[in-house]
Design an enzyme around this catalytic site. Structure first.
Site, PDB file in Angstrom:
ATOM      1  N   ASN A  88       0.912  -1.188   0.076  1.00 31.18           N
ATOM      2  CA  ASN A  88      -0.030  -0.045   0.015  1.00 31.18           C
ATOM      3  C   ASN A  88       0.848   1.321  -0.064  1.00 31.18           C
ATOM      4  OD1 ASN A  88      -1.810   1.981   0.506  1.00 31.18           O
ATOM      5  ND2 ASN A  88      -2.219   1.583   2.684  1.00 31.18           N
ATOM      6  N   HIS A 145      -9.568   1.015   4.983  1.00 24.00           N
ATOM      7  CA  HIS A 145      -8.106   1.414   5.849  1.00 24.00           C
ATOM      8  C   HIS A 145      -8.470   2.583   6.819  1.00 24.00           C
ATOM      9  CE1 HIS A 145      -4.232   2.731   6.520  1.00 24.00           C
ATOM     10  NE2 HIS A 145      -3.731   1.665   5.760  1.00 24.00           N
ATOM     11  N   SER A 165       3.338  -2.236  10.403  1.00 28.51           N
ATOM     12  CA  SER A 165       4.995  -2.173  10.722  1.00 28.51           C
ATOM     13  C   SER A 165       5.536  -3.617  10.338  1.00 28.51           C
ATOM     14  CB  SER A 165       5.242  -1.699  12.004  1.00 28.51           C
ATOM     15  OG  SER A 165       4.786  -0.374  12.388  1.00 28.51           O
ATOM     16  N   GLU A 218      -7.021   4.758   7.769  1.00 26.33           N
ATOM     17  CA  GLU A 218      -6.453   6.160   7.560  1.00 26.33           C
ATOM     18  C   GLU A 218      -8.052   6.918   6.925  1.00 26.33           C
ATOM     19  OE1 GLU A 218      -3.003   5.690   5.490  1.00 26.33           O
ATOM     20  OE2 GLU A 218      -2.013   5.208   7.429  1.00 26.33           O
ATOM     21  N   LYS A 237       0.121   4.260  -0.182  1.00 25.01           N
ATOM     22  CA  LYS A 237      -0.619   5.646   0.179  1.00 25.01           C
ATOM     23  C   LYS A 237      -0.251   6.744  -0.753  1.00 25.01           C
ATOM     24  CE  LYS A 237       0.080   3.567   4.804  1.00 25.01           C
ATOM     25  NZ  LYS A 237       0.121   3.718   6.230  1.00 25.01           N
ATOM     26  N   GLU A 283      -5.523  -5.096  10.928  1.00 29.98           N
ATOM     27  CA  GLU A 283      -4.647  -3.846  11.047  1.00 29.98           C
ATOM     28  C   GLU A 283      -4.552  -3.093  12.287  1.00 29.98           C
ATOM     29  OE1 GLU A 283      -2.572  -2.731   6.920  1.00 29.98           O
ATOM     30  OE2 GLU A 283      -4.176  -1.464   7.223  1.00 29.98           O
ATOM     31  N   GLY A 331       2.449   2.161  10.939  1.00 33.25           N
ATOM     32  CA  GLY A 331       3.520   3.294  10.672  1.00 33.25           C
ATOM     33  C   GLY A 331       4.173   3.673  11.877  1.00 33.25           C
TER      34      GLY A 331
HETATM   35  C1  PEP Z   1      -0.913   0.384   6.249  1.00 33.94           C
HETATM   36  O1  PEP Z   1      -0.774   1.560   6.109  1.00 33.94           O
HETATM   37  O2  PEP Z   1      -1.777  -0.505   5.852  1.00 33.94           O
HETATM   38  C2  PEP Z   1       0.419  -0.247   7.005  1.00 33.94           C
HETATM   39  C3  PEP Z   1       0.278  -1.359   7.437  1.00 33.94           C
HETATM   40  O3  PEP Z   1       1.377   0.663   7.030  1.00 33.94           O
HETATM   41  P1  PEP Z   1       2.864   0.155   7.463  1.00 33.94           P
HETATM   42  O4  PEP Z   1       3.544  -1.049   7.147  1.00 33.94           O
HETATM   43  O5  PEP Z   1       3.646   1.355   7.251  1.00 33.94           O
HETATM   44  O6  PEP Z   1       2.654   0.162   9.367  1.00 33.94           O
END
Ligand code: PEP
Length: 256
Positions: free
Chosen positions: A9, A95, A213, A97, A11, A167, A173
């Site tokens: 992803n 998601h 992460s 976000e 973003k 998630e 992040g």
């Molecule tokens: C995400 O945005 O779905 C995500 C898992 O980000 P990150 O891997 O940077 O934590």
């Protein structure tokens, strides 16, 4: 047997100019690698160039969102029909976000999931709790509510085509991934919810990813858990060698 699935992803990162070398390197590093299904989800502006560059490769294309109408006066939105036409196979929906910054609610997300399925796109449906909710001991309750909003529209015949991504918001992040045990526990619970609603066969067929992460160092332990079928990867998908190492988590010679 569920085939492992790794989804990048991106973003709101990478211009077209920046996308080209990233995708070119990825196709090179991951050439002929078929043990894992590989999906990249660039921003809309890079979908076309991505489609051209991954043609004839083992990499599939996904988008990061869609709107639940076919077309019309919805300034700034992109439909499932457009995503299908540009060559997407997958779309990330719900998601955290999007839920947090764009006030997407469960009803919107459920309608988007339906729309994706109607146009032959596989939805990657994100669910997960906030840190406060985990600390309060209500993580499962939160995930259950998010999943049940999807179940309310997801027809039994379509359920097998959906992908879920657990998630935990506190892991996204932050560099602080969930422990493999915690991720496994929640994903196992999610699979139980799927079983209760759609039956054993479907529950065993649906892939459930972990996201938050993930990096080349922690992926192997996560993938060793029986219910974790892959990862939704943010930051670590923005560098070709890092994402390629992650995809090849199971090969000792996977180092790029
Ligand atoms: C995400 O945005 O779905 C995500 C898992 O980000 P990150 O891997 O940077 O934590």
């Amino acid at each position: 047997m569920r085939k492992p699935l790794m989804v990048g992803n991106w973003k709101m990162n990478k211009t077209i100019t920046e996308s080209i070398p990233l995708i070119t390197d990825l196709t090179e590093f991951l050439k002929d690698y078929r043990k894992t299904e590989i999906v990249i989800c660039p921003p809309y502006t890079s979908l076309w160039v991505a489609r051209e560059l991954i043609q004839d490769s083992n990499i599939l294309l996904g988008a990061q969102n869609l709107y639940f109408q076919n077309d019309g006066a919805y300034t700034g939105e992109i439909s499932a029909r457009m995503l299908q036409n540009i060559g997407c196979s997958y779309v990330i929906l719900g998601h955290s976000e999007r839920r947090e910054y764009f006030q997407e609610n469960s009803k919107d997300i459920a309608r988007k999931v339906q729309q994706a399925l109607d146009f032959g796109l596989k939805p990657i449906i994100c669910v997960g709790e906030k840190l406060k909710e985990r600390n309060e001991g209500i993580a499962q309750k939160v995930v259950k509510e998010e999943v049940e909003a999807i179940f309310s529209i997801l027809k039994p015949l379509d359920a097998g085509r959906a992908v879920f991504a657990y998630e935990p918001i506190w892991a996204i992040g932050t560099g602080k991934a969930a422990t493999p045990r915690d991720a496994q526990d929640m994903i196992k619970y999610l699979r139980k919810l799927l079983k209760d609603k759609y039956g054993k066969k479907t529950a065993e067929q649906v892939r459930i990813l972990y996201g938050g992460s993930v990096n080349p160092d922690n992926i192997k332990a996560l993938m060793a858990e029986p219910d974790i079928d892959g990862a939704l990867v943010g930051g670590a998908s923005l560098q070709a060698d890092t994402f390629a190492r992650l995809v090849k988590y199971n090969d000792s010679n996977g180092l790029i």
